[in-house]
Design an enzyme around this catalytic site. Sequence first.
Site, PDB file in Angstrom:
ATOM      1  N   LYS A 283      20.817 -16.696  26.573  1.00 50.56           N
ATOM      2  CA  LYS A 283      20.401 -15.421  25.998  1.00 50.56           C
ATOM      3  C   LYS A 283      21.272 -15.130  24.773  1.00 50.56           C
ATOM      4  CE  LYS A 283      18.957 -10.884  27.652  1.00 50.56           C
ATOM      5  NZ  LYS A 283      18.488 -10.140  28.804  1.00 50.56           N
ATOM      6  N   GLU A 368      11.687  -2.771  42.497  1.00 51.73           N
ATOM      7  CA  GLU A 368      11.633  -1.318  42.675  1.00 51.73           C
ATOM      8  C   GLU A 368      11.149  -0.931  44.065  1.00 51.73           C
ATOM      9  OE1 GLU A 368      10.477  -2.967  40.011  1.00 51.73           O
ATOM     10  OE2 GLU A 368      11.700  -2.197  38.358  1.00 51.73           O
ATOM     11  N   ARG A 396       5.930   1.488  40.385  1.00 48.68           N
ATOM     12  CA  ARG A 396       5.732   0.324  41.257  1.00 48.68           C
ATOM     13  C   ARG A 396       5.859   0.669  42.730  1.00 48.68           C
ATOM     14  NH1 ARG A 396       7.112  -5.065  38.861  1.00 48.68           N
ATOM     15  NH2 ARG A 396       5.350  -5.128  37.433  1.00 48.68           N
TER      16      ARG A 396
HETATM   17  C1  TPP Z   1       9.126  -3.490  36.551  1.00 53.69           C
HETATM   18  C2  TPP Z   1      10.208  -3.525  35.503  1.00 53.69           C
HETATM   19  N1  TPP Z   1      11.475  -3.198  35.849  1.00 53.69           N
HETATM   20  C3  TPP Z   1      12.453  -3.230  34.916  1.00 53.69           C
HETATM   21  C4  TPP Z   1      12.181  -3.598  33.630  1.00 53.69           C
HETATM   22  C5  TPP Z   1      13.260  -3.548  32.564  1.00 53.69           C
HETATM   23  N2  TPP Z   1      13.578  -4.872  32.066  1.00 53.69           N
HETATM   24  C6  TPP Z   1      13.084  -5.342  30.902  1.00 53.69           C
HETATM   25  S1  TPP Z   1      13.578  -6.887  30.568  1.00 53.69           S
HETATM   26  C7  TPP Z   1      14.483  -6.956  31.964  1.00 53.69           C
HETATM   27  C8  TPP Z   1      15.258  -8.187  32.285  1.00 53.69           C
HETATM   28  C9  TPP Z   1      14.382  -9.370  32.383  1.00 53.69           C
HETATM   29  O1  TPP Z   1      15.163 -10.477  32.643  1.00 53.69           O
HETATM   30  P1  TPP Z   1      14.565 -11.931  32.425  1.00 53.69           P
HETATM   31  O2  TPP Z   1      13.179 -11.970  32.928  1.00 53.69           O
HETATM   32  O3  TPP Z   1      15.524 -12.899  32.994  1.00 53.69           O
HETATM   33  O4  TPP Z   1      14.481 -12.066  30.854  1.00 53.69           O
HETATM   34  P2  TPP Z   1      15.688 -12.189  29.803  1.00 53.69           P
HETATM   35  O5  TPP Z   1      15.838 -10.832  29.203  1.00 53.69           O
HETATM   36  O6  TPP Z   1      16.889 -12.653  30.519  1.00 53.69           O
HETATM   37  O7  TPP Z   1      15.202 -13.162  28.795  1.00 53.69           O
HETATM   38  C10 TPP Z   1      14.406  -5.776  32.687  1.00 53.69           C
HETATM   39  C11 TPP Z   1      15.110  -5.497  33.949  1.00 53.69           C
HETATM   40  C12 TPP Z   1      10.845  -3.919  33.313  1.00 53.69           C
HETATM   41  N3  TPP Z   1      10.474  -4.228  32.069  1.00 53.69           N
HETATM   42  N4  TPP Z   1       9.894  -3.883  34.259  1.00 53.69           N
END
Ligand code: TPP
Length: 626
Positions: A283, A368, A396
């Site tokens: 990242k 969630e 959710r």
């Molecule tokens: C249902 C939901 N909960 C929380 C989020 C907030 N959120 C956006 S990106 C993210 C992290 C995602 O991690 P990953 O899939 O590993 O992608 P990375 O950012 O590491 O590339 C979160 C928690 C979301 N978009 N949707």
Amino acid sequence: MTHKFLDDISSPEQLRQLNEKNLPAVCDELRQFIIDRVAQTGGHFASNLGSVELTVALHYVFNTPEDEIVWDTGHQAYPHKILTERKDRFDTIRKYKGLSGFPSPEESPYDTYHVGHAGTSISVALGLAKARDLKNKKHHVAAVIGDGALTSGLAFEGLNNAHDAKKFIVILNDNEVSISKTMGAFAKHFSKIVVNPKFRSFKQKTGAVISKIPLVGNVLTRIIIRLQGGIKHILAPQNVFENLGFHYIGPVDGHNVIEMIEILKMCKTETEIPILLHVMTKKGHGFKPAESDPESYHGVTPFDKNVGLPNGKKSTPTYTETFSEIICNAANENNKIVVISAAMCSGTGMTKFAHENPNRFIDVGIAEQHAVTFAGGLAARGLTPVVTIYSTFLQRAYDEIEHDVCLPNLPVIFAIDRAGLVGGDGKTHHGVFDISYLRHLPNMKIFMPRDKAAMEKALDFAIENNSPCAIRYPRGPILQNGYDLPDFSSEKITSWETLKSGDDVTLIAIGQMVFRAFAAAEILEKNGINTTVIDACAIQPIDENTLFQIIEKNNKIVTLEDHVLSGGFGAAITEKLSDKNCEYHILRIGIDDKFVEHGSIDELYSELGWHPKQLAEKIKNWISNE
Ligand SMILES: Cc1ncc(C[n+]2csc(CCOP(=O)(O)OP(=O)(O)O)c2C)c(N)n1
């Protein structure tokens, strides 16, 4: 700044014309483009730097948009947007009337589906693949999902259903980070696979070389893949994906675009069983400050790319910071308080709490539904769980709130952040439905404090109370636009506060809308219209005493809420007055049956007519037509 290759690439077709050997240079240019632009516009940053090579490889190997790629969550899709006919408009990303920060089919045929919430990609892609089969089409479908998003229950449901999918690839983009570190046993499982270099090099070397042999290549690759399956079972007997019926390939270096292309070509030849391709990325790759602090660089406001993110706090505390302060203070006095976050520790301001109370802070991952039911379990045994969560993500967990918390009447506290409009993230993220989906649940109480004093009272009430309570508060600073008011002064949070009295009309507002109502009232006053202004911090149950007193004095009321009108606060008032057969005239101000797009809060409020001048005008016209 000119780019040798990127300047001539507007579409994947143009990318596919290039010789493979030039693709590393394309990736470098694309990454620099993102650094330059996002430093100016703000937006999601670190995840997009990590997905550059994967995106280039996918569009190079697959025949997009006929072959369909589904990006999970969509916050990592900037490289995809740039390569798919939106490079020239990229400056407008997340701005009012500009490009969305997430994939959006209205914007481009390359965006296969609306996204913004995590964990949807596998289910969406399976639906697209089934539709393809039923329509006798032959293209490939791929879902790209992060290790963070894969912690969500929905993603597991999709995996569980995918065992007989054909021409179907799930690409796990594993950077070991969600926004904070990815939590849970699944993340540990991946790391066990990753530390198996013997397996990785065998797969990559043999597969890539053999697939280059004409004609026999594909067949042999398939045999090799099967063979590797056998070896992998010896080397990694616990591979959960294999057990779910996927053919697992990986882990592969997600920043080596040439290697990625070879492997994706190999994946394309395996059409009969679903493939799980495990790609390792970093990242923030290519921008040192983001590599070393991916959490801070997950989403950014504009910054100087030579210096990095500004440090230092803004002078007016935000609602999030204020909640953080009061929950930390409360936890010092009360060791029953346990905070639960669904992968949003820093976003919900819980970093300090987690640091001070490591045993009483649980990050459950992007889960969630689990967060809410888990909180129910804690509450059932006498603890005081506080679920800190964004309004839009709490959606959710509707069934869990109803079935696992409200029905057994358990004292779970919901600290609902980002309640109201959120700005640049737009329609997938505005928190404007929670009053409607909570208000009708028996036992639930809902508060929306306008300031710190009210928030403290709401939390005190919730801690003492023996039933579920929700405290909703918006993104941004308290004292919106500097409409200064004295502290909330009602003795009890369940009683509304009368901020001023006047005979012509009563404005009843919640949360930050109280400041706007007050400012509108001042303008109305100058136009000879005298108002009563009420802070209705208690949304459910509403303060009936005050409401009926108001109606007796003057039956013209205006409700103001940063929420949809349907099922919202104004609707609650209307129901109450109708049930009592009152005679009343009501103007409900809120969001009327539409999804609000992205833009700055200021622009969105203008569009909705929520600036004090606009509010005053609307109320004046309404009164004169009554
Ligand atoms: C249902 C939901 N909960 C929380 C989020 C907030 N959120 C956006 S990106 C993210 C992290 C995602 O991690 P990953 O899939 O590993 O992608 P990375 O950012 O590491 O590339 C979160 C928690 C979301 N978009 N949707």
